[in-house]
Design a protein around this motif. Structure first.
Motif, PDB file in Angstrom:
ATOM      1  N   UNK A  63       8.437   9.089   0.365  1.00 14.92           N
ATOM      2  CA  UNK A  63       7.976   7.641   0.247  1.00 14.92           C
ATOM      3  C   UNK A  63       6.946   7.102   1.510  1.00 14.92           C
ATOM      4  N   UNK A  64       5.654   6.942   1.302  1.00 14.84           N
ATOM      5  CA  UNK A  64       4.782   6.726   2.196  1.00 14.84           C
ATOM      6  C   UNK A  64       4.591   5.131   2.221  1.00 14.84           C
ATOM      7  N   UNK A  65       5.262   4.347   3.184  1.00 13.43           N
ATOM      8  CA  UNK A  65       5.044   2.825   3.294  1.00 13.43           C
ATOM      9  C   UNK A  65       3.777   2.362   3.856  1.00 13.43           C
ATOM     10  N   UNK A  66       3.090   3.337   4.587  1.00 11.37           N
ATOM     11  CA  UNK A  66       1.831   2.673   4.891  1.00 11.37           C
ATOM     12  C   UNK A  66       1.891   1.309   5.759  1.00 11.37           C
ATOM     13  N   UNK A  67       2.991   1.131   6.488  1.00 14.03           N
ATOM     14  CA  UNK A  67       3.267   0.172   7.282  1.00 14.03           C
ATOM     15  C   UNK A  67       3.428   0.319   8.767  1.00 14.03           C
ATOM     16  N   UNK A  68       2.605  -0.309   9.651  1.00 14.83           N
ATOM     17  CA  UNK A  68       2.734   0.148  11.113  1.00 14.83           C
ATOM     18  C   UNK A  68       4.161   0.121  11.524  1.00 14.83           C
ATOM     19  N   UNK A  69       5.057  -0.832  11.098  1.00 13.10           N
ATOM     20  CA  UNK A  69       6.552  -0.697  11.418  1.00 13.10           C
ATOM     21  C   UNK A  69       7.101   0.683  10.943  1.00 13.10           C
ATOM     22  N   UNK A  70       6.396   1.465   9.985  1.00  5.70           N
ATOM     23  CA  UNK A  70       7.062   2.576   9.509  1.00  5.70           C
ATOM     24  C   UNK A  70       6.202   3.667   9.395  1.00  5.70           C
ATOM     25  N   UNK A  71       5.818   4.051  10.621  1.00  3.92           N
ATOM     26  CA  UNK A  71       4.546   5.118  10.551  1.00  3.92           C
ATOM     27  C   UNK A  71       5.177   6.427   9.864  1.00  3.92           C
ATOM     28  N   UNK A  72       6.519   6.805   9.942  1.00  2.00           N
ATOM     29  CA  UNK A  72       6.837   7.887   9.415  1.00  2.00           C
ATOM     30  C   UNK A  72       7.290   7.884   7.912  1.00  2.00           C
ATOM     31  N   UNK A  73       6.890   8.825   6.876  1.00  2.00           N
ATOM     32  CA  UNK A  73       7.317   8.564   5.425  1.00  2.00           C
ATOM     33  C   UNK A  73       8.819   8.876   5.262  1.00  2.00           C
TER      34      UNK A  73
ATOM     35  N   UNK B 252       0.845  -1.175   0.203  1.00  2.75           N
ATOM     36  CA  UNK B 252      -0.083   0.015   0.040  1.00  2.75           C
ATOM     37  C   UNK B 252       1.000   1.133  -0.180  1.00  2.75           C
ATOM     38  N   UNK B 253       2.069   1.218  -0.477  1.00  3.29           N
ATOM     39  CA  UNK B 253       2.954   2.234  -0.425  1.00  3.29           C
ATOM     40  C   UNK B 253       2.570   3.333  -1.458  1.00  3.29           C
ATOM     41  N   UNK B 254       3.059   4.558  -1.525  1.00  2.00           N
ATOM     42  CA  UNK B 254       2.957   5.627  -2.265  1.00  2.00           C
ATOM     43  C   UNK B 254       4.086   6.628  -2.439  1.00  2.00           C
ATOM     44  N   UNK B 255       4.304   6.812  -3.596  1.00  2.00           N
ATOM     45  CA  UNK B 255       5.760   7.390  -3.947  1.00  2.00           C
ATOM     46  C   UNK B 255       5.142   8.928  -4.455  1.00  2.00           C
ATOM     47  N   UNK B 256       5.679  10.112  -4.070  1.00  2.00           N
ATOM     48  CA  UNK B 256       5.531  11.358  -4.337  1.00  2.00           C
ATOM     49  C   UNK B 256       6.994  12.068  -4.739  1.00  2.00           C
ATOM     50  N   UNK B 257       6.906  12.530  -6.053  1.00  2.00           N
ATOM     51  CA  UNK B 257       8.206  13.413  -6.596  1.00  2.00           C
ATOM     52  C   UNK B 257       7.976  14.777  -6.817  1.00  2.00           C
ATOM     53  N   UNK B 258       8.752  15.713  -6.280  1.00  2.00           N
ATOM     54  CA  UNK B 258       8.571  17.081  -6.300  1.00  2.00           C
ATOM     55  C   UNK B 258      10.054  17.488  -7.061  1.00  2.00           C
ATOM     56  N   UNK B 259       9.684  18.724  -7.892  1.00  2.00           N
ATOM     57  CA  UNK B 259      10.777  19.434  -8.442  1.00  2.00           C
ATOM     58  C   UNK B 259      11.673  20.535  -7.288  1.00  2.00           C
TER      59      UNK B 259
END
Length: 532
Positions: free
Chosen positions: A513-523, A468-475
């Motif tokens: 990078x949003x991992x959306x995993x309980x072990x990794x609450x912070x992006x 359930x991850x999500x990746x965002x890329x910004x300039x």
């Protein structure tokens, strides 16, 4: 020897005898013979000792292979004692073969042979045991005797008190140098005689007493043979299997009682005593009569007393009431036992094993190394260890895992079963293989020139793991230029969101990078560098 073609030789026994200490090396039809057993007898006359001997040899094989024809015994030498024995007229030597043969046309008979060397200076009584008279018709008794003389009137042969005689053997001179088989009356110093005794024994008799008297002449009895129309069983027992459960003092014994090489059925309820290390544990019995050449199987469950050590002897004795005595008269009374040594099984002990955790390689697949567990699980270095994917395989010892150094579990969690074996038993334990989502690795350099090297923004340990991850890329100005997830391909340097579709300019970009995993609450966040 002149047997009929349908007569089958079962046994042939050679006896030879003479005056003196004995000659035990003779020749029969050019075959050197040494005795299986020897007998000796001595007597004194006016302080002078006179010795006599007899010898026995089982020559069944020789007679079976030779068959009908002439048998010649030679090299029987008593010359060293001839002069001494001539004083008492007891110088003699002789031999005879006793043959037991089978013919299917004959009635069922019991043949007993009793041998030894007993003198009859006055009176001799011998009890013949192991008889089983079911029909006294045509019963006979015969003997091989030495040093008889004719024209005497002080000799008698009785059975159960009744005086015996026949045409060749007067009732007062039975040891008279005759041969009942050939009719010879000049055998000299030897008697081979047979008497009918059907009128002197009774149905149901299990023994007979013979008595011999010779008040004038010195006589020796070497062999007595009885032929009775009789039936006797011969019980034997074997232990076929001993079934034991680990960590249990209960055993199950399979056994067979047979009635072979006999002439009569073994009765039902024949007792069978069971001993453990010499201690009577249980008495069972046959359930039905066992016919001639038949057998019956049985099974008995035994609970061993605590006093019995782990290693012990099981002894089965058929026809034993538990006190060493039986209830059945048998052909052979010395073959009723069977024993085996057994050891109770104790399951091996083992050390507990920790569960193993490895990185998720995708959809919970993971690779593990548990090779060290082969040693660490054992408390006894002599035990053997195997690893299995199911408890059923572990219990059967089938389909073991061979690659314990680099084992891939396609799906986790997965239980691995361990079998530990000692000499007699086994134990099982298990441990769990689980996977965890390890931190992904970001490769932050993109050379989007389609040379197949670093063409896209790659994050290892992400795809199929963090579902359930999500990746965002910004300039560099904070404008969102690309968004991705489990269902999108990696960013290849094209701007597709907010700015149209075009190549992004070379330079530095930033990702979240949003991992959306309980072990990794912070992006997770960082920069990446794009060139074309």
């Amino acid at each position: 020897m002149n047997l009929n073609p349908t007569d089958i030789i079962e046994k042939a026994y050679l006896y030879w005898a003479g005056s003196g200490d004995g000659d035990f090396n003779v020749t029969l039809n050019s075959t050197a013979i040494t005795p299986d057993r020897t007998f000796a007898y001595s007597r004194f006359f006016d302080t002078v000792e006179f010795t006599y001997f007899s010898a026995f040899k089982d020559i069944t094989t020789l007679v079976q292979s030779t068959g009908n024809g002439t048998y010649t015994l030679s090299d029987l030498d008593i010359s060293a004692f001839e002069e001494l024995h001539l004083q008492r007229r007891t110088n003699f030597a002789g031999w005879a073969i006793i043959i037991i043969y089978k013919n299917d046309n004959l009635p069922l008979n019991q043949i007993n042979i009793y041998d030894g060397l007993e003198g009859v200076p006055d009176e001799l009584a011998i009890t013949l045991d192991n008889l089983n008279v079911i029909d006294n018709l045509n019963s006979k008794v015969g003997f091989l005797a030495w040093e008889g003389d004719t024209l005497l009137a002080t000799e008698e042969f009785r059975i159960n008190g009744d005086l015996l005689s026949n045409t060749l053997n007067p009732s007062t001179n039975v040891f008279n140098g005759t041969n009942s088989f050939t009719g010879n009356t000049t055998l000299y110093n030897m008697d081979l005689d047979v008497y009918d005794i059907q009128d002197y024994i009774a149905i149901g008799d299990t023994s007979a007493k013979i008595s011999l008297t010779s008040f004038q002449d010195f006589v020796m009895i070497n062999t007595v043979v009885t032929k009775l129309n009789s039936q006797l069983p011969d019980a034997t027992v074997t232990i076929d299997a001993v079934n034991k459960a680990c960590d249990s003092r209960t055993i199950v014994v399979n056994y067979t009682v047979a009635n072979l090489n006999c002439t009569g059925p073994l009765p039902a309820e024949t007792p069978i005593s069971i001993y453990i290390n010499g201690q009577l544990i249980e008495i069972t019995e046959t359930t039905a009569a066992i016919p001639v050449d038949g057998y019956a199987t049985g099974q008995v469950t035994l609970v061993l007393p605590d006093s019995v050590p782990d290693t012990f002897e099981i002894l089965f004795v058929v026809d034993d009431k538990g006190d060493g005595t039986g209830v059945v008269y048998e052909m052979v009374e010395t073959n009723n036992t069977f024993s085996v040594s057994e050891t109770l099984g104790t399951s091996p002990t083992f050390n507990p094993l920790a569960n193993l955790v490895s990185c998720n390689e995708g959809f919970t697949q993971a690779t593990f190394d548990f090779s060290a567990y082969e040693t660490s699980v054992k408390t006894d270095p002599e035990n053997s260890v195997g690893f299995y994917e199911s408890l059923e395989d572990a219990m059967n010892g089938s389909n073991p895992i061979f690659n314990t150094h680099n084992y891939t579990a396609n799906v986790t969690p997965k239980e691995i079963f361990v079998r530990i074996d000692n000499e007699n038993c086994y134990a099982t334990t298990s441990f769990l293989l689980t996977s965890r989502n390890c931190p992904p690795t970001v490769y932050n350099y993109i050379s989007a020139n389609n040379d197949t090297r670093n063409d896209t923004f790659t994050i290892a340990g992400l795809q199929n793991i963090f579902l359930d991850y999500k990746v965002e890329i910004y300039n560099r100005w904070g404008k969102l230029v690309w968004t991705g997830n489990q269902n999108t391909a990696n960013w290849d340097g094209y701007i597709k969101e907010g700015l149209g579709t075009k190549n992004a300019p070379d330079g530095t970009y930033f990702y979240i990078l949003y991992l959306n995993d309980p072990d990794y609450p912070e992006p997770m966040s960082g920069y990446l560098y794009l060139v074309h």
